[in-house]
Scaffold this active site. Structure first.
Site, PDB file in Angstrom:
ATOM      1  N   ASP A 161       0.810  -1.219   0.000  1.00  0.00           N
ATOM      2  CA  ASP A 161       0.000   0.000   0.000  1.00  0.00           C
ATOM      3  C   ASP A 161       0.843   1.267   0.000  1.00  0.00           C
ATOM      4  O   ASP A 161       1.998   1.277   0.437  1.00  0.00           O
ATOM      5  CB  ASP A 161      -0.890   0.039   1.252  1.00  0.00           C
ATOM      6  CG  ASP A 161      -2.075  -0.905   1.161  1.00  0.00           C
ATOM      7  OD1 ASP A 161      -2.110  -1.736   0.245  1.00  0.00           O
ATOM      8  OD2 ASP A 161      -2.968  -0.795   2.024  1.00  0.00           O
ATOM      9  N   HIS A 307       3.701  -2.410   2.970  1.00  0.00           N
ATOM     10  CA  HIS A 307       3.690  -1.029   2.466  1.00  0.00           C
ATOM     11  C   HIS A 307       4.961  -0.734   1.685  1.00  0.00           C
ATOM     12  O   HIS A 307       6.060  -1.108   2.107  1.00  0.00           O
ATOM     13  CB  HIS A 307       3.562  -0.035   3.622  1.00  0.00           C
ATOM     14  CG  HIS A 307       2.253  -0.129   4.342  1.00  0.00           C
ATOM     15  ND1 HIS A 307       1.999  -1.111   5.274  1.00  0.00           N
ATOM     16  CD2 HIS A 307       1.118   0.625   4.252  1.00  0.00           C
ATOM     17  CE1 HIS A 307       0.754  -0.966   5.734  1.00  0.00           C
ATOM     18  NE2 HIS A 307       0.204   0.067   5.134  1.00  0.00           N
TER      19      HIS A 307
END
Length: 352
Positions: A161, A307
């Site tokens: 992400d 991430h």
């Protein structure tokens, strides 16, 4: 003391700085998203023992706070009741955020690097998610929301992400390419146009790209039209930058949702994907701890939340090879998240 406010808009960010008397200490400056590091360097130059700087962002700007705190800056969240009405697309002006920092310091929420933009309202977020359980089940039954894939195959989806963000996105793509495995990247629109090379490479390597909003906002605080702008503009930016179609997967920042938010999301032509494994790699954890938690928690059909943007992601990069090798040794095959979604959507009723 200096009081800084950082706003976001379609092209990037704007920095405004006020002195203790409320006068401008710096002429407001606009920074394109790829040049956010220049904004951070400017603040570090201003931040001295004699004139410390406090920085205010609002809840619709979840892309910079981690990077600001990693640079040693003091960052605060200005909540909506301290600010004027937000426009359809963009945050309130940087000057207003700086003014809120100056005039309402008691009401600002000091952010902590290991807690992120949602510092201080984790309980609210958890309560809203719990209250959405019935809506979650309804959308899952309708094939519009998933937290994992079927449990009958030793398959796992790695997802990343908040990017694209150099150098971390490129480093992750290098590792994935070396192992020859696919992944899924949930990208924010504000970074997509400026880092088109990374998105094009994702497509070329066979990865899936998902929509993660434009500015990583807290969705329950958006109006319906504001949410639509976030999703639609991000879809357009990703398609243009990557040279591919608009994303068919969407992931809400923080996993934040309410029944009302889920009702709005159901109207978009994208499936909402959550996760079932989250090692909190964004919270300044060590690489070995990130890898250990992933390997301990993965089950067949798992969706792993990692991430590649939003802060210093070098621990995630360092953890990735041990994660991949550990899962391969345990007999797992890596697939894109949309593959798991397709399998879940076609699984027989009552299947695990």
């Amino acid at each position: 003391m200096l009081y800084a406010g950082i706003s976001w808009h379609a092209g990037g960010y704007r920095l405004a700085v006020l002195g203790p008397d409320g006068d401008r200490a710096l002429t407001p400056i606009d920074y394109a998203a790829p040049h956010a590091d220049e904004l951070i360097r400017r603040l570090r130059q201003l931040d001295t023992p004699d004139t410390p700087v406090t920085v205010a962002v609002e809840s619709t700007n979840g892309t910079l706070d981690g990077r600001l705190m990693a640079a040693g800056l003091r960052v605060h969240r200005a909540d909506p009741w301290l600010l004027p009405e937000r426009p359809l697309f963009g945050s309130v002006p940087a000057e207003d955020l700086a003014g809120a920092s100056l005039n309402a310091a008691v009401g600002l929420v000091p952010l902590q690097a290991h807690r992120g933009t949602q510092t201080g309202r984790e309980e609210q977020l958890a309560d809203q998610i719990a209250a959405s359980a019935d809506a979650d089940r309804e959308l899952t039954a309708a094939g519009r929301l998933f937290g994992h894939g079927p449990r009958d195959r030793r398959e796992v989806a790695l997802t990343f992400d908040d990017g694209p963000l150099p150098p971390y996105t490129g480093q992750i793509l290098d590792i994935l390419e070396g192992y020859g495995i696919p992944a899924t990247f949930f990208c924010v629109g504000i970074n997509s146009g400026g880092f088109a090379e990374e998105l094009a490479r994702m497509r070329e390597q066979g990865h899936a790209i998902g929509n993660h909003t434009w500015s990583h906002p807290f969705l329950p605080e958006l109006t319906g039209p504001q949410l639509a702008e976030q999703i639609d503009r991000t879809a357009e930016a990703i398609a243009e930058a990557s040279g591919g179609p608009a994303p068919r997967l969407f992931r809400p920042p923080y996993g934040a949702r309410t029944p009302e938010v889920l009702g709005r999301l159901s109207r978009f032509d994208a499936t909402t994907l959550l996760w079932d494994v989250a090692p909190d790699d964004w919270a300044l954890r060590r690489a070995d701890a990130i890898a250990r938690d992933v390997l301990a928690d993965v089950r067949p059909g798992s969706v792993v939340l990692l991430h590649d943007g939003g802060g210093d992601r070098s621990p995630t990069v360092a953890a990735l090879a041990p994660i991949i090798e550990g899962l391969l040794e345990d007999g797992y095959t890596f697939v894109r998240a949309d593959t798991l979604v397709d399998r879940a959507a076609t699984a027989p009723v009552g299947a695990p």
